[in-house]
Design a protein around this motif. Structure first.
Motif, short mmCIF file in Angstrom:
data_model
loop_
_atom_site.label_atom_id
_atom_site.label_comp_id
_atom_site.label_asym_id
_atom_site.label_seq_id
_atom_site.Cartn_x
_atom_site.Cartn_y
_atom_site.Cartn_z
N LEU A 100 0.82 -1.22 0.00
CA LEU A 100 0.00 0.00 0.00
C LEU A 100 0.85 1.26 0.00
CD1 LEU A 100 -2.91 -0.78 2.50
CD2 LEU A 100 -2.99 -0.79 0.01
N ALA A 101 1.95 1.24 0.71
CA ALA A 101 2.72 2.47 0.90
C ALA A 101 3.76 2.72 -0.19
CB ALA A 101 3.41 2.44 2.26
N HIS A 102 4.30 1.67 -0.79
CA HIS A 102 5.41 1.88 -1.72
C HIS A 102 4.89 2.40 -3.05
CE1 HIS A 102 9.09 1.29 -3.94
NE2 HIS A 102 9.71 1.03 -2.79
N PRO A 103 5.40 3.53 -3.52
CA PRO A 103 4.88 4.14 -4.75
C PRO A 103 5.02 3.26 -5.99
CG PRO A 103 6.91 5.22 -4.03
CD PRO A 103 6.47 4.34 -2.91
N SER A 104 5.95 2.32 -5.98
CA SER A 104 6.16 1.48 -7.17
C SER A 104 4.96 0.58 -7.46
CB SER A 104 7.41 0.62 -6.99
OG SER A 104 7.26 -0.31 -5.94
N PHE A 105 4.11 0.34 -6.44
CA PHE A 105 2.95 -0.52 -6.66
C PHE A 105 1.75 0.24 -7.21
CE2 PHE A 105 5.44 -2.89 -3.49
CZ PHE A 105 5.58 -4.09 -4.18
N GLY A 106 1.82 1.56 -7.23
CA GLY A 106 0.81 2.35 -7.91
C GLY A 106 -0.58 2.33 -7.29
N VAL A 107 -0.69 2.20 -5.98
CA VAL A 107 -1.99 2.24 -5.33
C VAL A 107 -2.52 3.68 -5.39
CG1 VAL A 107 -3.26 1.85 -3.19
CG2 VAL A 107 -1.38 0.32 -3.83
N THR A 108 -3.74 3.86 -5.88
CA THR A 108 -4.27 5.21 -6.07
C THR A 108 -4.85 5.80 -4.80
OG1 THR A 108 -6.40 4.32 -6.80
CG2 THR A 108 -4.78 4.81 -8.50
#
Length: 265
Positions: free
Chosen positions: A142-150
């Motif tokens: 959820l927190a890491h920007p690489s996973f792209g959670v909007t």
């Protein structure tokens, strides 16, 4: 004949054996359905264990290690994991302690015995949806920007935002740490010299909404995060926290399992 599509039981984690717990019992205990309905779900091929469809009623699993989903939605089996949603007020820092003595998140975790931690951060002067959990794997996704959670924000900004400004936000603006574009942007309202703008972003950069709006000439007056991945703030009052519903937990765990091995470039 043994085939993955019909629940092969030839070895591997979660293989059928005299150990473990019957799958239909686990589903019933977790509130998915009654034992009889859970059995029907299994027979109909709607249940997967560790990614493989299971259709045999004798299947046993290990709730501590096996991953189960029904109709593509993950089921929480590990009862030690806790998932909480908080409507963080302004003036509260996103930390369990603050060396400057500012109000922190500890006051919102007293109702749970587990040691909960915040997933990502909201600025002290930003309110809205914050997730608290003791599930480190899910927190990473959820927190890491690489996973792209909007994330969806509502910003009250200075001035009249024009359609061309919205288009500029969508096309991208140059900031000191690179170019950033909103996934979605729309004007909600404009009156008395201020505008309400809804922005959807997957970037995890610090103070990104404030910096984007300042760059297009509309400094933020107030900012609230209304959505985080599949979670919506809804009618949760400011300063209140609650555990996620079964449906919300399922959506969150499904997102974690789907994206956990596939970061966004």
């Amino acid at each position: 004949m043994s085939d993955a599509s019909t629940g092969s039981t030839t070895g591997g984690a979660g293989s059928a054996s005299e150990e473990g717990v019957r799958l239909q019992k686990v589903l019933a205990n977790r509130g998915v359905a009654s034992r009889r309905v859970a059995e029907q779900m299994i027979v109909e091929g709607r249940v997967r264990v560790n990614g493989l469809v299971v259709t045999e009623l004798g299947r046993r699993i290990h709730p501590e290690t096996d991953l189960v989903d029904v109709d593509g939605t993950a089921i929480q089996l590990d009862e030690s994991k806790r998932y909480v949603i908080l409507n963080k007020p302004t003036g509260v820092v996103s930390s369990m302690s603050d060396d400057r003595g500012r109000p922190d998140l500890r006051r919102y975790t007293k109702d749970w015995d587990e040691r909960l931690y915040n997933v990502g951060r909201l600025d002290a002067d930003t309110s809205g949806l914050l997730v608290l959990t003791n599930d480190g794997d899910l927190a990473h996704v959820l927190a890491h920007p690489s996973f792209g959670v909007t994330k969806v924000y509502i910003a009250k900004v200075e001035g009249q935002v024009l359609p061309q400004t919205i288009q500029r936000l969508l096309k991208g603006v140059e900031l000191e740490d690179g170019r950033i574009a909103a996934d979605k942007a729309r004007l909600l309202d404009a009156s008395r010299g201020e505008s309400l703008v809804e922005l959807t972003l997957h970037s995890g950069k610090n103070r990104i909404v404030r910096r984007m709006m300042a760059e297009v000439g509309h400094p933020v007056v107030e900012l609230v995060r209304r959505q985080f991945g599949p979670l919506h703030l809804g009618t949760l009052p400011v300063g209140k926290a609650r555990e996620l519903t079964t449906v919300e937990r399922g959506a969150l765990l499904t997102l974690s399992r789907r994206d956990g091995d596939a970061p966004v470039e």
